[in-house]
Design a protein around this motif. Structure first.
Motif, mmCIF file in Angstrom:
data_model
loop_
_atom_site.group_PDB
_atom_site.id
_atom_site.type_symbol
_atom_site.label_atom_id
_atom_site.label_comp_id
_atom_site.label_asym_id
_atom_site.label_seq_id
_atom_site.Cartn_x
_atom_site.Cartn_y
_atom_site.Cartn_z
ATOM 1 N N UNK A 1 2.336 13.061 0.836
ATOM 2 C CA UNK A 1 1.092 12.909 1.595
ATOM 3 C C UNK A 1 -0.122 12.794 0.669
ATOM 4 N N UNK A 2 -0.102 13.503 -0.431
ATOM 5 C CA UNK A 2 -1.190 13.370 -1.416
ATOM 6 C C UNK A 2 -1.244 11.935 -1.932
ATOM 7 N N UNK A 3 -0.091 11.362 -2.216
ATOM 8 C CA UNK A 3 -0.046 9.976 -2.700
ATOM 9 C C UNK A 3 -0.630 9.028 -1.656
ATOM 10 N N UNK A 4 -0.261 9.214 -0.403
ATOM 11 C CA UNK A 4 -0.797 8.373 0.677
ATOM 12 C C UNK A 4 -2.311 8.534 0.779
ATOM 13 N N UNK A 5 -2.785 9.770 0.702
ATOM 14 C CA UNK A 5 -4.222 10.029 0.814
ATOM 15 C C UNK A 5 -5.008 9.445 -0.348
ATOM 16 N N UNK A 6 -4.504 9.605 -1.550
ATOM 17 C CA UNK A 6 -5.188 9.027 -2.714
ATOM 18 C C UNK A 6 -5.222 7.504 -2.573
ATOM 19 N N UNK A 7 -4.125 6.935 -2.106
ATOM 20 C CA UNK A 7 -4.102 5.495 -1.854
ATOM 21 C C UNK A 7 -5.143 5.081 -0.831
ATOM 22 N N UNK A 8 -5.280 5.851 0.244
ATOM 23 C CA UNK A 8 -6.278 5.540 1.274
ATOM 24 C C UNK A 8 -7.694 5.608 0.708
ATOM 25 N N UNK A 9 -7.955 6.617 -0.097
ATOM 26 C CA UNK A 9 -9.298 6.753 -0.680
ATOM 27 C C UNK A 9 -9.620 5.547 -1.548
ATOM 28 N N UNK A 10 -8.710 5.196 -2.436
ATOM 29 C CA UNK A 10 -9.009 4.134 -3.399
ATOM 30 C C UNK A 10 -8.934 2.723 -2.823
ATOM 31 N N UNK A 11 -8.165 2.534 -1.753
ATOM 32 C CA UNK A 11 -8.052 1.180 -1.208
ATOM 33 C C UNK A 11 -8.958 0.921 -0.022
ATOM 34 N N UNK A 12 -9.275 1.961 0.746
ATOM 35 C CA UNK A 12 -9.985 1.721 2.002
ATOM 36 C C UNK A 12 -11.313 2.457 2.140
ATOM 37 N N UNK A 13 -11.496 3.554 1.453
ATOM 38 C CA UNK A 13 -12.650 4.397 1.761
ATOM 39 C C UNK A 13 -13.652 4.578 0.635
ATOM 40 N N UNK A 14 -13.259 4.341 -0.575
ATOM 41 C CA UNK A 14 -14.133 4.605 -1.713
ATOM 42 C C UNK A 14 -15.446 3.828 -1.614
ATOM 43 N N UNK A 15 -15.364 2.584 -1.198
ATOM 44 C CA UNK A 15 -16.570 1.751 -1.129
ATOM 45 C C UNK A 15 -17.562 2.244 -0.082
ATOM 46 N N UNK A 16 -17.099 3.001 0.913
ATOM 47 C CA UNK A 16 -17.992 3.528 1.947
ATOM 48 C C UNK A 16 -18.716 4.790 1.488
ATOM 49 N N UNK A 17 -18.269 5.374 0.389
ATOM 50 C CA UNK A 17 -18.902 6.586 -0.117
ATOM 51 C C UNK A 17 -18.289 7.839 0.472
ATOM 52 N N UNK A 18 -18.730 8.961 -0.028
ATOM 53 C CA UNK A 18 -18.181 10.248 0.385
ATOM 54 C C UNK A 18 -18.312 10.483 1.885
ATOM 55 N N UNK A 19 -19.473 10.225 2.442
ATOM 56 C CA UNK A 19 -19.718 10.520 3.851
ATOM 57 C C UNK A 19 -19.690 9.294 4.748
ATOM 58 N N UNK A 20 -19.367 8.144 4.206
ATOM 59 C CA UNK A 20 -19.335 6.924 4.993
ATOM 60 C C UNK A 20 -20.647 6.185 4.903
ATOM 61 N N UNK A 21 -20.656 4.987 5.452
ATOM 62 C CA UNK A 21 -21.853 4.155 5.365
ATOM 63 C C UNK A 21 -22.366 3.692 6.725
ATOM 64 N N UNK A 22 -21.941 4.336 7.783
ATOM 65 C CA UNK A 22 -22.365 3.950 9.122
ATOM 66 C C UNK A 22 -21.454 2.908 9.755
#
Length: 130
Positions: A73-94
């Motif tokens: 699950x950690x691997x899946x989560x790290x993958x999600x952060x780096x592929x889908x969420x990192x560009x939105x920032x820590x709290x998102x971008x709206x």
């Protein structure tokens, strides 16, 4: 008390991952696969991630293979952060969610991977280990 909190963390994390997997099924795995493709990931990974979330969630709830499931699950989560969420920032971008919740899940899963599980688990009952 630590034992009870660890059980609570394991079961709640399992429920949350199970809910995420069910959500992917409800959206339609074809739709999820299309979204994966739209962000540059192979579409088949949607099916892999959904299975990991569903099966991993159930296994965490039961306390079976807790350490191994937590690492996956950690691997899946790290993958999600780096592929889908990192560009939105820590709290998102709206327009997209941020990765703050993923970090919380990673820390809980890391704790479970290191600490193992408790007396109230199938790991302990079957294998007599934590």
């Amino acid at each position: 008390m630590k034992n009870k909190v660890t059980v609570l963390m394991r079961v709640v994390l399992g429920i949350l991952f199970l809910a995420h997997g069910i959500s992917k099924l409800q959206m339609g795995l074809g739709n999820v696969a299309g979204w994966f493709g739209s962000i540059g990931l192979p579409e088949f990974l949607a099916y892999v991630v959904a299975a990991i979330e569903l099966i991993g969630g159930v296994l965490l709830i039961l306390g079976l293979f807790t350490r191994y499931v937590s690492v996956v699950l950690i691997i899946v989560l790290v993958g999600a952060v780096f592929t889908a969420k990192l560009s939105a920032g820590l709290l998102g971008n709206g327009q997209a969610a941020g990765y703050e919740l993923d970090i919380a899940y990673i820390v809980i899963a890391l704790y479970l991977a290191v600490a193992g599980t408790t007396d109230w688990s199938l790991d302990r009952m079957i294998f007599n280990k934590g």
